[in-house]
Design an enzyme around this catalytic site. Sequence first.
Site, PDB file in Angstrom:
ATOM      1  N   VAL A   7     -49.196  63.382 104.100  1.00 47.65           N
ATOM      2  CA  VAL A   7     -48.876  64.782 104.419  1.00 47.65           C
ATOM      3  C   VAL A   7     -49.728  65.242 105.603  1.00 47.65           C
ATOM      4  O   VAL A   7     -49.260  65.986 106.466  1.00 47.65           O
ATOM      5  CB  VAL A   7     -49.091  65.682 103.186  1.00 47.65           C
ATOM      6  CG1 VAL A   7     -48.980  67.159 103.555  1.00 47.65           C
ATOM      7  CG2 VAL A   7     -48.068  65.345 102.105  1.00 47.65           C
ATOM      8  N   CYS A  48     -59.793  61.635 103.151  1.00 45.29           N
ATOM      9  CA  CYS A  48     -58.358  61.681 103.406  1.00 45.29           C
ATOM     10  C   CYS A  48     -57.990  60.563 104.373  1.00 45.29           C
ATOM     11  O   CYS A  48     -58.463  60.533 105.504  1.00 45.29           O
ATOM     12  CB  CYS A  48     -57.933  63.020 103.997  1.00 45.29           C
ATOM     13  SG  CYS A  48     -56.169  63.054 104.390  1.00 45.29           S
ATOM     14  N   ASN A  92     -59.916  58.921  95.463  1.00 43.97           N
ATOM     15  CA  ASN A  92     -58.875  59.395  96.361  1.00 43.97           C
ATOM     16  C   ASN A  92     -57.860  58.244  96.501  1.00 43.97           C
ATOM     17  O   ASN A  92     -58.018  57.198  95.876  1.00 43.97           O
ATOM     18  CB  ASN A  92     -59.477  59.798  97.721  1.00 43.97           C
ATOM     19  CG  ASN A  92     -58.595  60.805  98.450  1.00 43.97           C
ATOM     20  OD1 ASN A  92     -57.372  60.766  98.345  1.00 43.97           O
ATOM     21  ND2 ASN A  92     -59.207  61.708  99.188  1.00 43.97           N
ATOM     22  N   THR A  93     -56.840  58.426  97.311  1.00 43.83           N
ATOM     23  CA  THR A  93     -55.788  57.405  97.386  1.00 43.83           C
ATOM     24  C   THR A  93     -56.266  56.137  98.082  1.00 43.83           C
ATOM     25  O   THR A  93     -57.185  56.155  98.902  1.00 43.83           O
ATOM     26  CB  THR A  93     -54.572  57.945  98.152  1.00 43.83           C
ATOM     27  OG1 THR A  93     -55.009  58.419  99.433  1.00 43.83           O
ATOM     28  CG2 THR A  93     -53.906  59.086  97.404  1.00 43.83           C
ATOM     29  N   GLY A 137     -53.709  57.826  88.717  1.00 51.90           N
ATOM     30  CA  GLY A 137     -52.614  57.327  87.893  1.00 51.90           C
ATOM     31  C   GLY A 137     -52.551  57.835  86.472  1.00 51.90           C
ATOM     32  O   GLY A 137     -51.907  57.218  85.621  1.00 51.90           O
ATOM     33  N   GLY A 174     -52.577  64.026  89.122  1.00 49.15           N
ATOM     34  CA  GLY A 174     -51.990  64.232  90.449  1.00 49.15           C
ATOM     35  C   GLY A 174     -50.512  63.908  90.511  1.00 49.15           C
ATOM     36  O   GLY A 174     -49.652  64.746  90.236  1.00 49.15           O
TER      37      GLY A 174
END
Lengths: 302, 255
Positions: A70, A128, A190-191, A242, A263
Amino acid sequence: MNTCVEIAGIKFKNPIVTASGTFGFGEEYSHFYPLSALGGICTKGLTIRPKQGNPPPRATETYGGMLNAVGLQNPGVEHFLATDDKRLADEDVVVIANVAGSTLDDYIAIGERINDAHAQMVELNISCPNVKEGGMAFGVLPSSVEKVTAAVVNVCKKPVITKLSPNVANIADNARAAEAGGAAAVSLINTLSGMAVNYKTRRPVLANNNGGLSGPCVKPVALKMVWDCYNAVKIPIIGLGGITSYTDVLEFMICGARAVQVGTANFTVPTAAYDIARDLTDYVARQDMDINDLVGTLILNG
Amino acid sequence: MKDRSAVVLSNERVADGVMKMILQTDDMPDDLIGGQFAHVRVPDGAHVLRRPFCICDFDVVAKTITLCYAVVGEGTAQIAAVRAGDRLDVLFPLGNGYRPTGKKIMLIGGGMGSAVLPAIVTAFPDREYTICLGFSDASKVVLTDELAAKGVKVVLATDNGTAGEKGYVTDIAAELAAKDAPDEIFCCGPEIVYKILAHKFEGSGIPVYISLEQRMGCGIGACLVCNCRVRRGDGESYARVCKDGPVFALGEVVL
């Protein structure tokens, strides 16, 4: 029985918090259930100035998860303070303002600005993966994790949570660095940095090429990292990655998480965080237990 | 809390790679309009994102919605395998639909985009509709019977002439519009159709509305995944296809 947890002196009625970037500022989800059913909500990542984010496509599904890029689109901290922060002040839920920047000065500026917010805590997004200046540079080396955490802690009167990236050499070192910098807690993970490819076009699916992987497929990675960090620091850990059910929450708490964030599951089921909080509360009642007694009780095999 | 569970009454193949599903719900909204969409959960645990399908048609009395969708990947293949009597988790109605203003309305459907048109006629039956449908060939043609049954004028075209007139729906619509002078045009189709319409109707004074498609996350406006680029004021910014759209004025969208 008790479902209440405490982080940096702030009480959460249950350990369920929504993860930044999946929940906007809560307004859309408040049409599905009262936000007061949750322990806390974490806002969309805020920056000093409004940010437009990346071109679409910004997300794609992958097996057992999804990739997103995003790019921190948000209306800016001033807009937040004037609107959503005020609306959320009327909600009986802990509000955590997630903040991001491109430079150390950005982080200091937004950390100061949040002092005027109703939001009770700050989560530092230094991980991020989706914008060149998304703070990822601050999230990799332990020395810079400590530096940016200390700089914000120095100006911000609210407890600071440092959100850690899994895309690093040793996440436990970064947790120690956040603790040394004065963080009240760390949140992770975080991802994971990833890519989806279209074999027909030979191009990445996302316009940004890379994205952040989330969803059930990352849970084993997250559990291991929570356990590693639990053994490295004394400050509380907020676990995420997850989570789709109350049993996932129990697993994270056993690995050392004091609270958790939900999330991607919010996309699959709009009432996911509500459902998980309800199911967890039912379980704790059935077991007649204090949920805090679970934290870090993992029993390793021989 | 709204019940998202709906019973599948039927789920059938209606054209090459295209399915039509009728769902019944106890919680039927009374303010549904055309152009809105349903966000359907894939019935397994491995697919974390719902699939947004336009609401093709609806019946408030029977408490049903019809979805018409293309099978393009594993998720839609799983939804295509659902049988009558099964339940699906369906979130609807979502998005900003189309409210015709004026009396004479031209509706244009390009391929799968045609699926959004029946619900517009159902929601606003008191307009004079002219409907132009375009498909690549006869094997892809859908919904002509359903639209004809609503008593509206339907003009069918295929690129290769295997069904209806031979030619592009944009050319046929432009010719008809020149004769009929509709008050407003609504179109749903691939982006190329919008680009051609923008060219053909620029300066015509006829307002044109379009419906966009984008990969979605939450579907309710929170995650900012499905954004499109729009002109706002002097500059450009992003709008959410799921919440600000999917219906936009053609001139507003940066194609």
